[in-house]
Design a protein around this motif. Structure first.
Motif, mmCIF file in Angstrom:
data_model
loop_
_atom_site.group_PDB
_atom_site.id
_atom_site.type_symbol
_atom_site.label_atom_id
_atom_site.label_comp_id
_atom_site.label_asym_id
_atom_site.label_seq_id
_atom_site.Cartn_x
_atom_site.Cartn_y
_atom_site.Cartn_z
ATOM 1 N N THR A 219 0.842 -1.201 0.000
ATOM 2 C CA THR A 219 0.000 0.000 0.000
ATOM 3 C C THR A 219 0.877 1.250 0.000
ATOM 4 O OG1 THR A 219 -1.783 -1.135 1.185
ATOM 5 C CG2 THR A 219 -1.778 1.268 1.241
ATOM 6 N N SER A 220 1.909 1.244 0.834
ATOM 7 C CA SER A 220 2.848 2.374 0.868
ATOM 8 C C SER A 220 3.645 2.463 -0.425
ATOM 9 C CB SER A 220 3.806 2.223 2.052
ATOM 10 O OG SER A 220 3.109 2.214 3.281
ATOM 11 N N ILE A 221 4.026 1.310 -0.963
ATOM 12 C CA ILE A 221 4.783 1.287 -2.229
ATOM 13 C C ILE A 221 3.945 1.880 -3.359
ATOM 14 C CG2 ILE A 221 5.676 -0.252 -4.030
ATOM 15 C CD1 ILE A 221 6.675 -2.077 -1.756
ATOM 16 N N LEU A 222 2.677 1.447 -3.455
ATOM 17 C CA LEU A 222 1.797 1.950 -4.510
ATOM 18 C C LEU A 222 1.580 3.448 -4.369
ATOM 19 C CD1 LEU A 222 -0.007 1.279 -6.928
ATOM 20 C CD2 LEU A 222 -1.876 0.833 -5.318
ATOM 21 N N SER A 223 1.407 3.911 -3.117
ATOM 22 C CA SER A 223 1.227 5.342 -2.883
ATOM 23 C C SER A 223 2.455 6.130 -3.327
ATOM 24 C CB SER A 223 0.954 5.586 -1.401
ATOM 25 O OG SER A 223 0.864 6.964 -1.115
ATOM 26 N N THR A 224 3.642 5.594 -3.041
ATOM 27 C CA THR A 224 4.885 6.263 -3.441
ATOM 28 C C THR A 224 5.054 6.264 -4.949
ATOM 29 O OG1 THR A 224 5.942 5.614 -1.361
ATOM 30 C CG2 THR A 224 7.396 6.261 -3.182
ATOM 31 N N ILE A 225 4.736 5.129 -5.594
ATOM 32 C CA ILE A 225 4.880 5.027 -7.046
ATOM 33 C C ILE A 225 3.952 6.010 -7.756
ATOM 34 C CG2 ILE A 225 4.460 3.516 -9.035
ATOM 35 C CD1 ILE A 225 5.506 1.193 -7.384
ATOM 36 N N MET A 226 2.731 6.171 -7.240
ATOM 37 C CA MET A 226 1.769 7.078 -7.872
ATOM 38 C C MET A 226 2.223 8.527 -7.809
ATOM 39 S SD MET A 226 -0.410 5.106 -9.155
ATOM 40 C CE MET A 226 -1.580 6.354 -9.704
ATOM 41 N N LYS A 227 3.109 8.852 -6.864
ATOM 42 C CA LYS A 227 3.616 10.223 -6.746
ATOM 43 C C LYS A 227 4.761 10.502 -7.724
ATOM 44 C CE LYS A 227 2.385 10.531 -1.837
ATOM 45 N NZ LYS A 227 2.894 10.666 -0.446
ATOM 46 N N ILE A 228 5.309 9.456 -8.311
ATOM 47 C CA ILE A 228 6.389 9.638 -9.293
ATOM 48 C C ILE A 228 5.791 10.183 -10.578
ATOM 49 C CG2 ILE A 228 8.192 8.478 -10.617
ATOM 50 C CD1 ILE A 228 8.368 6.402 -8.394
ATOM 51 N N SER A 230 7.298 10.749 -13.747
ATOM 52 C CA SER A 230 7.678 10.137 -15.026
ATOM 53 C C SER A 230 7.162 8.702 -15.137
ATOM 54 C CB SER A 230 9.197 10.149 -15.197
ATOM 55 O OG SER A 230 9.806 9.315 -14.246
ATOM 56 N N THR A 231 6.737 8.347 -16.353
ATOM 57 C CA THR A 231 6.244 6.988 -16.595
ATOM 58 C C THR A 231 7.357 5.962 -16.441
ATOM 59 O OG1 THR A 231 4.619 7.859 -18.164
ATOM 60 C CG2 THR A 231 5.070 5.498 -18.255
ATOM 61 N N SER A 232 8.554 6.320 -16.934
ATOM 62 C CA SER A 232 9.682 5.393 -16.832
ATOM 63 C C SER A 232 10.072 5.170 -15.377
ATOM 64 C CB SER A 232 10.888 5.940 -17.610
ATOM 65 O OG SER A 232 11.288 7.205 -17.094
ATOM 66 N N GLY A 233 9.947 6.207 -14.572
ATOM 67 C CA GLY A 233 10.253 6.081 -13.152
ATOM 68 C C GLY A 233 9.278 5.164 -12.447
ATOM 69 N N LYS A 234 8.003 5.275 -12.817
ATOM 70 C CA LYS A 234 6.991 4.395 -12.246
ATOM 71 C C LYS A 234 7.244 2.940 -12.624
ATOM 72 C CE LYS A 234 3.191 7.756 -12.009
ATOM 73 N NZ LYS A 234 1.824 8.101 -12.486
ATOM 74 N N GLN A 235 7.563 2.739 -13.922
ATOM 75 C CA GLN A 235 7.813 1.376 -14.392
ATOM 76 C C GLN A 235 9.031 0.762 -13.702
ATOM 77 O OE1 GLN A 235 8.142 1.864 -18.640
ATOM 78 N NE2 GLN A 235 5.918 1.730 -18.964
#
Length: 315
Positions: A219-228, A230-235
């Motif tokens: 849950t924390s990981i997903l929340s952090t990823i959504m704040k990134i 750039s698309t490449s950064g999320k991937q």
């Protein structure tokens, strides 16, 4: 009715998966192939992580022991299953049966806790990258690993001590391909409701605590990823935990289906298929999941091969 629980005078009979000789031959060939891939895959993963210095990180420290645990509990089940399929000897001694049960529960329990430790590792790596080397210290990694094995030892000890006190009826036929808790309870003459409740609570608490840890981490990981932005950064961020998430989903899905359900919903055929999956197939899948979906492992493999080839040329 004559009863027994003597370790010297009686053997259990493992009736296996099928009575058809043709299907037994086909299954033995398939299981032997899977087991060879399991041994080569997990030993290969352990050796690769040991040889490549760039993989000497907490994530791969845990992955090394995941491979060891997968190899171990597959070896507890598969060789005896192959013997039963290939020969007419289907018996297993009283002591041998409980030894198999003990180590199976030990390694399965250790893997459950280890997967949650790996989830926490991914949480720290993505949500607190600057503090990652400090938080995931060598001391914490060894503490989490010790906790994994202690959880397995506690679960297996309690299960086997309670099961060994049962009195068994005349029938010594276990309708399964290994000494598992549910089919062994079916042979008891005494009331097993207390042991069934204990097994459910023990397995349920271990699984649920691990699942809660993993769920909170992701849950924390997903929340952090959504704040990134750039698309490449999320991937890139998601790819670092995709393999672990896939492994967790497959392993926990079959374990929950098998053990955390009412006794009246027990189905011999369905439960045997699920048991085959998490005892024989998943130990083979884990090294494939963590290697084929991981660029770091692929790059490490090529580095080790290149280093090996270079060393041979210089000799």
């Amino acid at each position: 009715m004559r009863t027994w629980n003597n370790t010297n005078d009686h053997d259990f009979l493992l009736m296996g998966l099928t009575d058809s000789r043709e299907i037994q031959v086909a299954l033995s060939t398939l299981f032997l192939l899977i087991y060879l891939i399991t041994v080569l895959g997990n030993l290969g993963m352990i050796m690769l992580i040991h040889l490549d210095l760039q993989l000497h990180t907490p994530m791969y420290f845990f992955l090394t022991h995941l491979s060891f645990i997968d190899l171990s509990y597959s070896s507890v089940i598969t060789p005896k299953t192959l013997e039963n399929l290939l020969t007419s000897t289907k018996n297993i001694s009283f002591l041998g049966c409980f030894t198999q049960l003990y180590f199976f529960v030990l390694f399965a329990g250790a893997e459950i806790f280890l997967l949650s430790a790996m989830g926490y590792d991914r949480y720290v790596a993505i949500c607190n990258p600057l503090q990652y080397p400090v938080i995931m210290s060598s001391r914490l990694c060894w503490t989490l690993l010790a906790g994994s094995y202690m959880t397995g030892i506690l679960d297996s000890s309690v299960n086997v001590i309670c099961m060994s006190r049962l009195t068994f009826c005349n029938s010594n036929i276990i309708h399964h391909f290994f000494c598992d808790i549910t089919p062994m309870l079916a042979l008891s003459c005494t009331d097993t409701s207390g042991i069934e409740l204990m097994v459910f609570v023990l397995a349920g608490s271990t699984l649920m605590m691990s699942l809660i840890t993993i769920a909170m981490s992701y849950t924390s990981i997903l929340s952090t990823i959504m704040k990134i932005k750039s698309t490449s950064g999320k991937q890139k961020a998601f790819s670092t935990c995709a393999s672990h998430l896939l492994g967790v989903t497959v392993f926990y899905g079959t374990m929950i289906f098998t053990y955390l359900k009412p006794k009246k919903s027990y189905s011999l055929g369905k439960d045997q298929v699920a048991s085959v999956f998490y005892t024989i197939v998943i130990p083979m899948l884990n090294p494939l999941i963590y290697s084929l979906r991981n660029k770091e492992v692929k790059n490490a493999f090529f580095r080790v091969m290149h280093k090996s080839a270079s060393s041979r040329q210089t000799k």
